[in-house]
Design a protein around this motif. Sequence first.
Motif, mmCIF file in Angstrom:
data_model
loop_
_atom_site.group_PDB
_atom_site.id
_atom_site.type_symbol
_atom_site.label_atom_id
_atom_site.label_comp_id
_atom_site.label_asym_id
_atom_site.label_seq_id
_atom_site.Cartn_x
_atom_site.Cartn_y
_atom_site.Cartn_z
ATOM 1 N N GLN A 159 0.831 -1.205 0.000
ATOM 2 C CA GLN A 159 0.000 0.000 0.000
ATOM 3 C C GLN A 159 0.868 1.258 0.000
ATOM 4 O O GLN A 159 0.633 2.198 -0.764
ATOM 5 C CB GLN A 159 -0.928 -0.010 1.211
ATOM 6 C CG GLN A 159 -1.795 1.221 1.335
ATOM 7 C CD GLN A 159 -2.652 1.204 2.597
ATOM 8 O OE1 GLN A 159 -2.692 0.236 3.340
ATOM 9 N NE2 GLN A 159 -3.342 2.303 2.829
ATOM 10 N N PHE A 160 1.893 1.290 0.856
ATOM 11 C CA PHE A 160 2.767 2.458 0.920
ATOM 12 C C PHE A 160 3.646 2.584 -0.326
ATOM 13 O O PHE A 160 3.957 3.701 -0.759
ATOM 14 C CB PHE A 160 3.605 2.434 2.197
ATOM 15 C CG PHE A 160 2.843 2.934 3.391
ATOM 16 C CD1 PHE A 160 2.838 4.276 3.728
ATOM 17 C CD2 PHE A 160 2.100 2.059 4.167
ATOM 18 C CE1 PHE A 160 2.115 4.742 4.817
ATOM 19 C CE2 PHE A 160 1.370 2.506 5.264
ATOM 20 C CZ PHE A 160 1.380 3.856 5.577
ATOM 21 N N LEU A 161 4.032 1.449 -0.911
ATOM 22 C CA LEU A 161 4.782 1.501 -2.161
ATOM 23 C C LEU A 161 3.921 2.097 -3.275
ATOM 24 O O LEU A 161 4.424 2.837 -4.116
ATOM 25 C CB LEU A 161 5.276 0.106 -2.552
ATOM 26 C CG LEU A 161 6.400 -0.462 -1.703
ATOM 27 C CD1 LEU A 161 6.659 -1.925 -2.074
ATOM 28 C CD2 LEU A 161 7.676 0.356 -1.842
ATOM 29 N N SER A 162 2.643 1.783 -3.265
ATOM 30 C CA SER A 162 1.725 2.359 -4.246
ATOM 31 C C SER A 162 1.661 3.876 -4.096
ATOM 32 O O SER A 162 1.667 4.618 -5.091
ATOM 33 C CB SER A 162 0.335 1.732 -4.075
ATOM 34 O OG SER A 162 -0.574 2.296 -4.978
ATOM 35 N N ILE A 163 1.623 4.336 -2.876
ATOM 36 C CA ILE A 163 1.623 5.783 -2.618
ATOM 37 C C ILE A 163 2.941 6.401 -3.081
ATOM 38 O O ILE A 163 2.957 7.473 -3.703
ATOM 39 C CB ILE A 163 1.353 6.070 -1.129
ATOM 40 C CG1 ILE A 163 -0.059 5.601 -0.743
ATOM 41 C CG2 ILE A 163 1.538 7.560 -0.819
ATOM 42 C CD1 ILE A 163 -0.303 5.540 0.760
ATOM 43 N N ALA A 164 4.057 5.727 -2.803
ATOM 44 C CA ALA A 164 5.371 6.223 -3.225
ATOM 45 C C ALA A 164 5.438 6.322 -4.749
ATOM 46 O O ALA A 164 5.944 7.313 -5.299
ATOM 47 C CB ALA A 164 6.473 5.311 -2.702
ATOM 48 N N LYS A 165 4.924 5.315 -5.435
ATOM 49 C CA LYS A 165 4.914 5.314 -6.901
ATOM 50 C C LYS A 165 4.077 6.478 -7.425
ATOM 51 O O LYS A 165 4.459 7.166 -8.377
ATOM 52 C CB LYS A 165 4.385 3.975 -7.403
ATOM 53 C CG LYS A 165 4.461 3.780 -8.890
ATOM 54 C CD LYS A 165 4.048 2.350 -9.243
ATOM 55 C CE LYS A 165 3.990 2.128 -10.723
ATOM 56 N NZ LYS A 165 2.848 2.772 -11.361
ATOM 57 N N ALA A 166 2.933 6.713 -6.796
ATOM 58 C CA ALA A 166 2.076 7.837 -7.193
ATOM 59 C C ALA A 166 2.773 9.173 -6.931
ATOM 60 O O ALA A 166 2.676 10.108 -7.741
ATOM 61 C CB ALA A 166 0.743 7.772 -6.451
ATOM 62 N N SER A 167 3.485 9.278 -5.820
ATOM 63 C CA SER A 167 4.233 10.513 -5.526
ATOM 64 C C SER A 167 5.320 10.749 -6.553
ATOM 65 O O SER A 167 5.621 11.897 -6.902
ATOM 66 C CB SER A 167 4.847 10.434 -4.121
ATOM 67 O OG SER A 167 3.845 10.463 -3.149
ATOM 68 N N CYS A 168 5.890 9.680 -7.058
ATOM 69 C CA CYS A 168 6.890 9.811 -8.109
ATOM 70 C C CYS A 168 6.244 10.381 -9.373
ATOM 71 O O CYS A 168 6.806 11.263 -10.022
ATOM 72 C CB CYS A 168 7.529 8.444 -8.375
ATOM 73 S SG CYS A 168 9.092 8.529 -9.250
ATOM 74 N N GLY A 169 5.049 9.902 -9.709
ATOM 75 C CA GLY A 169 4.323 10.453 -10.854
ATOM 76 C C GLY A 169 3.971 11.915 -10.651
ATOM 77 O O GLY A 169 4.083 12.730 -11.574
ATOM 78 N N GLU A 170 3.546 12.255 -9.446
ATOM 79 C CA GLU A 170 3.235 13.649 -9.134
ATOM 80 C C GLU A 170 4.480 14.520 -9.288
ATOM 81 O O GLU A 170 4.429 15.608 -9.880
ATOM 82 C CB GLU A 170 2.693 13.754 -7.709
ATOM 83 C CG GLU A 170 2.364 15.163 -7.288
ATOM 84 C CD GLU A 170 1.909 15.281 -5.840
ATOM 85 O OE1 GLU A 170 1.742 16.429 -5.395
ATOM 86 O OE2 GLU A 170 1.729 14.253 -5.162
ATOM 87 N N SER A 171 5.594 14.042 -8.782
ATOM 88 C CA SER A 171 6.846 14.806 -8.887
ATOM 89 C C SER A 171 7.247 14.999 -10.346
ATOM 90 O O SER A 171 7.717 16.072 -10.729
ATOM 91 C CB SER A 171 7.971 14.084 -8.137
ATOM 92 O OG SER A 171 7.703 14.024 -6.771
ATOM 93 N N LYS A 172 7.049 13.958 -11.147
ATOM 94 C CA LYS A 172 7.404 14.064 -12.562
ATOM 95 C C LYS A 172 6.517 15.094 -13.265
ATOM 96 O O LYS A 172 6.993 15.878 -14.088
ATOM 97 C CB LYS A 172 7.321 12.707 -13.244
ATOM 98 C CG LYS A 172 7.912 12.726 -14.641
ATOM 99 C CD LYS A 172 8.197 11.349 -15.182
ATOM 100 C CE LYS A 172 6.924 10.644 -15.515
ATOM 101 N NZ LYS A 172 7.145 9.404 -16.276
ATOM 102 N N SER A 173 5.243 15.127 -12.937
ATOM 103 C CA SER A 173 4.348 16.127 -13.508
ATOM 104 C C SER A 173 4.800 17.535 -13.124
ATOM 105 O O SER A 173 4.810 18.453 -13.959
ATOM 106 C CB SER A 173 2.913 15.871 -13.025
ATOM 107 O OG SER A 173 2.030 16.832 -13.558
#
Length: 129
Positions: free
Chosen positions: A67-81
């Motif tokens: 679950q937390f890895l999923s959040i981390a992956k999403a934060s990576c996408g947010e950072s890239k945007s």
Amino acid sequence: MAHYKSFEDLEIWQRARIICNEIYDLYLSSDLQKDYGLWNQINKSSGSIMDNIAEGFERDGNREFIQFLSIAKASCGESKSQLYRCLDRKYLEPEKFGSIAKQMNECQAQIAGFMKYLKNSDRKGNKYD
């Protein structure tokens, strides 16, 4: 997960830390310092990548870790945007953008791979030992 003694041992956390430092270096070397709103967002989201990997690891269970890895992956996408916004506002050169974006893509892929590994693992985490 058994052979990792701490989250600092995880390559995905180490990569996320590098990304976070790259973003801070961008802040120090550009006019991003003058764009508080964007700086605040990209600083928080890039830090969230490494922080969520660490927090998930410390939960000692694969389901919570995933679950937390999923959040981390999403934060990576947010950072890239947000990195695209930095590019569009000319806070960094296209070459530097490409370098950081590549690291983010690799981090996302590593996180996804680790999530898959944990989902398929028979071991469910330290708290079940």
